[in-house]
Motif scaffolding. Structure first.
Motif, PDB file in Angstrom:
ATOM      1  N   SER A 119      41.173 -18.680   4.408  1.00 41.77           N
ATOM      2  CA  SER A 119      39.988 -18.423   4.403  1.00 41.77           C
ATOM      3  C   SER A 119      38.965 -19.465   4.232  1.00 41.77           C
ATOM      4  O   SER A 119      37.927 -19.507   4.827  1.00 41.77           O
ATOM      5  N   THR A 120      39.348 -20.622   3.830  1.00 40.31           N
ATOM      6  CA  THR A 120      38.446 -21.624   4.072  1.00 40.31           C
ATOM      7  C   THR A 120      38.204 -22.215   5.236  1.00 40.31           C
ATOM      8  O   THR A 120      37.092 -22.747   5.722  1.00 40.31           O
ATOM      9  N   LEU A 121      39.457 -22.434   5.785  1.00 38.08           N
ATOM     10  CA  LEU A 121      39.339 -22.835   7.463  1.00 38.08           C
ATOM     11  C   LEU A 121      38.788 -21.981   8.157  1.00 38.08           C
ATOM     12  O   LEU A 121      38.405 -22.430   9.253  1.00 38.08           O
ATOM     13  N   PHE A 122      39.384 -20.655   8.339  1.00 43.22           N
ATOM     14  CA  PHE A 122      38.789 -19.907   9.179  1.00 43.22           C
ATOM     15  C   PHE A 122      37.544 -18.762   8.698  1.00 43.22           C
ATOM     16  O   PHE A 122      37.590 -17.932   9.423  1.00 43.22           O
ATOM     17  N   GLY A 123      37.430 -18.827   7.569  1.00 42.20           N
ATOM     18  CA  GLY A 123      36.409 -17.971   7.028  1.00 42.20           C
ATOM     19  C   GLY A 123      36.653 -16.372   6.848  1.00 42.20           C
ATOM     20  O   GLY A 123      35.865 -15.661   7.195  1.00 42.20           O
ATOM     21  N   SER A 124      38.017 -16.127   7.101  1.00 46.96           N
ATOM     22  CA  SER A 124      38.322 -14.869   7.103  1.00 46.96           C
ATOM     23  C   SER A 124      37.663 -13.694   6.422  1.00 46.96           C
ATOM     24  O   SER A 124      37.297 -12.717   6.807  1.00 46.96           O
ATOM     25  N   THR A 125      37.704 -14.065   5.024  1.00 52.40           N
ATOM     26  CA  THR A 125      36.896 -13.035   4.188  1.00 52.40           C
ATOM     27  C   THR A 125      35.826 -13.559   3.583  1.00 52.40           C
ATOM     28  O   THR A 125      34.823 -12.667   3.054  1.00 52.40           O
ATOM     29  N   SER A 126      35.618 -14.685   3.543  1.00 49.36           N
ATOM     30  CA  SER A 126      34.385 -15.257   2.679  1.00 49.36           C
ATOM     31  C   SER A 126      32.991 -14.413   2.586  1.00 49.36           C
ATOM     32  O   SER A 126      32.222 -14.266   1.927  1.00 49.36           O
ATOM     33  N   ILE A 127      32.814 -14.096   4.080  1.00 53.03           N
ATOM     34  CA  ILE A 127      31.654 -13.663   4.341  1.00 53.03           C
ATOM     35  C   ILE A 127      31.479 -12.250   3.630  1.00 53.03           C
ATOM     36  O   ILE A 127      30.178 -11.751   3.272  1.00 53.03           O
ATOM     37  N   LEU A 128      32.369 -11.531   3.506  1.00 57.18           N
ATOM     38  CA  LEU A 128      32.214 -10.345   2.716  1.00 57.18           C
ATOM     39  C   LEU A 128      32.355 -10.355   1.224  1.00 57.18           C
ATOM     40  O   LEU A 128      32.266  -9.423   0.460  1.00 57.18           O
ATOM     41  N   THR A 129      32.619 -11.608   0.710  1.00 53.52           N
ATOM     42  CA  THR A 129      32.609 -11.799  -0.782  1.00 53.52           C
ATOM     43  C   THR A 129      31.499 -12.573  -1.453  1.00 53.52           C
ATOM     44  O   THR A 129      31.728 -12.822  -2.480  1.00 53.52           O
ATOM     45  N   LEU A 130      30.404 -12.555  -0.648  1.00 57.64           N
ATOM     46  CA  LEU A 130      29.185 -13.312  -1.079  1.00 57.64           C
ATOM     47  C   LEU A 130      28.650 -12.823  -2.272  1.00 57.64           C
ATOM     48  O   LEU A 130      28.633 -11.608  -2.169  1.00 57.64           O
TER      49      LEU A 130
ATOM     50  N   ALA B 269      27.151 -22.578   7.402  1.00 62.74           N
ATOM     51  CA  ALA B 269      28.031 -21.902   8.142  1.00 62.74           C
ATOM     52  C   ALA B 269      29.580 -21.939   7.789  1.00 62.74           C
ATOM     53  O   ALA B 269      30.396 -20.965   8.280  1.00 62.74           O
ATOM     54  N   MET B 270      30.045 -22.534   6.958  1.00 61.58           N
ATOM     55  CA  MET B 270      31.266 -22.268   6.164  1.00 61.58           C
ATOM     56  C   MET B 270      31.507 -20.964   5.841  1.00 61.58           C
ATOM     57  O   MET B 270      32.819 -20.452   6.028  1.00 61.58           O
ATOM     58  N   ASN B 271      30.717 -20.299   5.044  1.00 59.35           N
ATOM     59  CA  ASN B 271      30.518 -18.981   4.736  1.00 59.35           C
ATOM     60  C   ASN B 271      31.032 -17.909   5.812  1.00 59.35           C
ATOM     61  O   ASN B 271      31.813 -17.152   5.747  1.00 59.35           O
ATOM     62  N   LEU B 272      30.429 -18.440   6.839  1.00 64.58           N
ATOM     63  CA  LEU B 272      30.607 -17.378   8.128  1.00 64.58           C
ATOM     64  C   LEU B 272      31.770 -17.474   8.901  1.00 64.58           C
ATOM     65  O   LEU B 272      32.419 -16.584   8.892  1.00 64.58           O
ATOM     66  N   VAL B 273      31.997 -18.804   9.313  1.00 63.45           N
ATOM     67  CA  VAL B 273      33.263 -18.811  10.232  1.00 63.45           C
ATOM     68  C   VAL B 273      34.281 -19.476   9.755  1.00 63.45           C
ATOM     69  O   VAL B 273      35.281 -19.928  10.514  1.00 63.45           O
ATOM     70  N   GLY B 274      34.009 -20.419   8.616  1.00 62.61           N
ATOM     71  CA  GLY B 274      35.157 -21.272   8.011  1.00 62.61           C
ATOM     72  C   GLY B 274      35.051 -22.585   8.730  1.00 62.61           C
ATOM     73  O   GLY B 274      34.188 -22.836   9.630  1.00 62.61           O
TER      74      GLY B 274
END
Lengths: 283, 236
Positions: A128-139, A200-205
């Motif tokens: 998720s850090t590399l590809f930002g898979s879910t992090s945008i939804l866990t803000l 942008a890391m939050n959005l797309v990793g």
């Protein structure tokens, strides 16, 4: 359920609304400096910095810092300044240094996470850090507020320094010779890039950030001819692609980051065709 | 004297390329710098513009000229060939040097830009994209930008490189007008020795031998005679 029902059901959740707001802001910011980065041949700096940010996140998670954004921001800004400095003095080695730092940070970051992390789902964290898979939804709400503040600061700085950034990008020697303090503006550009990367890391990793910076700029450059219209177009392009990408990912359950980048690619190809058509018409 | 070079030694990273340069430039002069065998003109340009510190000796600005008041016409860079910018945007960016921290261009700046575009005969191109212009048009754009930065001294780096003979002649005519009519001091780096001796009032010759003086002294002396003959003979 049709598409609209799915969407309205999803927008009942605050975290989905947060995701859309921050997504739009991040897309806007990241597109602003894209033109400058592409033209200054700095495309890879964004890539390198995002890996540095990954390393910093790894360290933060090992140190058990709950809000890792300030630390990551500081480390990334520091590296951005260092990279731009070395790039100026040793022109030939510039891209090699970037490659070295970026791969180094990636490796060390993964090593640290593997060795010291107490998380039960290590590969999930890394992914998720590399590809930002879910992090945008866990803000969290703090993240959202911080993102909004940073976006406003970045946009304001860009508008205020727009003419100077243009002068320094188009012809640094001329700008310096006629009294523009190019060094300072390069520094400002570096700091803005670093802030954008961390946002942008939050959005797309971290692996996909460059796409967010480069695709809108390249697409706009195919279609428009003045610096201002290219800048405006790339901002609009980026926001539209981000919104579409987020909506598609909600409806279809795809990972947010890669969906946005996929939409960017489609957008770029469209822009390429429009540019070709325009060129043919002009002749 | 607007510009005085005294025992100037120039080079990169403490490596001296040329030393013992002595020359002066007064208001209204047309100085041509001709070089033999790549003697280091780009280093000289950067030193005169204050982008590189001199290794020895000094460059003194005088007669009301400040370091930042030299308008510069560079050679095209790789970046500029694919740069999406309109002619107006580029010319206007010449005003940037005076702006300090002020973020936006004023009405006066825009007027200056318009006047200089008019002067260079490119008003009709104002909204066109720089990268789509011909070589001669691009040089006019950059010249208009340089004029926005200064009305005192222009430093031109091979302004006719890559232009065809007709456009080259127009370019030289334009520069001559700026020098004679507007009284702008011109410092021109040139490969074109024929044009140099035709338009310049002073010549600085760098290379194995160094010469500085008026054009007539140059043509009468050994350095000039030999070089003009060798270059001119080779071309004709």
């Amino acid at each position: 359920m049709n598409v609209f029902q799915i969407l309205s059901a999803n927008f009942a959740y605050p975290f989905v609304r947060y995701a859309l707001i921050t997504g739009v802001l991040i897309a806007l910011c990241s597109s602003l400096l894209g033109v400058t980065l592409v033209l200054k041949r700095f495309s890879f700096i964004g890539d390198g910095l995002s890996h540095v940010a990954f390393g910093a996140i790894a360290i933060a998670s090992v140190l058990k810092i709950t809000n890792d954004m300030p630390l990551v921001l500081a480390v990334t800004i520091l590296c951005a300044v260092l990279l731009l400095r070395t790039g100026q003095h040793a022109k030939i080695k510039g891209d090699a240094i970037i490659a070295m730092i970026s791969v180094g940070a990636l490796a060390i970051g993964y090593l640290i996470m593997n060795k010291f992390s107490t998380s039960s789902n290590l590969s999930g964290d890394v992914c998720s850090t590399l590809f930002g898979s879910t992090s945008i939804l866990t803000l969290t709400k703090t993240d959202v507020v911080l993102s909004i503040v940073l976006s406003v600061v970045v946009t304001a700085a860009f508008v205020l320094f727009y003419n100077k950034i243009f002068a320094v990008t188009f012809d640094e020697d001329f700008a310096k010779a006629t009294g523009t303090k190019a060094g300072i503006y390069n520094l400002i550009i570096a700091v803005i890039i670093a802030v954008i990367i961390v946002l942008a890391m939050n959005l797309v990793g971290s692996l996909l950030i460059s796409a967010l910076v480069i695709f809108p700029a390249l697409s706009a450059m195919r279609m428009f001819k003045s610096f201002r219209s290219v800048t405006i177009c790339s901002a609009v392009f980026s926001v539209v692609c981000a919104v579409l990408g987020i909506l598609i990912s909600i409806v279809d359950g795809t990972p947010v980051g890669s969906t946005i980048v996929a939409v960017d690619i489609v957008g770029f190809l469209t822009a390429l065709c429009i540019g070709k058509l325009k060129g043919a018409k002009a002749k | 004297m607007q510009l005085t070079a005294e025992n100037l030694a120039i080079g990169y990273d403490a490596r001296v390329i040329i030393k013992d340069l002595n020359f002066t430039v007064s208001a209204g002069d047309y100085l041509c710098i001709v070089e033999e065998n790549g003697a280091g003109k780009s280093t000289l340009i950067k030193t005169l513009l204050g982008l590189l510190p001199p290794i020895g000796g000094s460059v003194v600005y005088g007669d009301g000229l400040k370091k930042n008041e030299i308008g510069y016409l560079p050679q095209q860079t790789e970046v500029q060939k694919d740069f999406p910018a309109s002619v107006r945007e580029i010319v206007l960016s010449g005003c940037q040097g005076h702006k300090g921290l002020n973020p936006f261009y004023s009405k006066a700046d825009k007027q200056t830009a318009a006047q200089n575009m008019e002067k260079m005969g490119i008003s009709t191109l104002a909204r066109r994209c720089y990268r789509e212009l011909s070589g001669g048009q691009q040089q006019r754009v950059l010249l208009a930008r340089a004029l926005c930065a200064t009305q005192k001294v222009l430093l031109l780096d091979e302004p006719t490189a890559g232009l065809d003979p007709k456009v080259t002649a127009e370019m030289y005519g334009l520069i001559e007008t700026l020098n004679r009519t507007d009284g702008i001091t011109v410092i021109m780096i040139s490969h074109d020795i024929q044009a140099a001796v035709r338009y310049a009032t002073h010549i600085l010759h760098i290379g194995n031998q160094v010469f500085f003086g008026t054009k007539n002294d140059y043509l009468a002396g050994d350095v000039g005679k030999g070089f003009v003959l060798a270059e001119g003979g080779g071309r004709a």
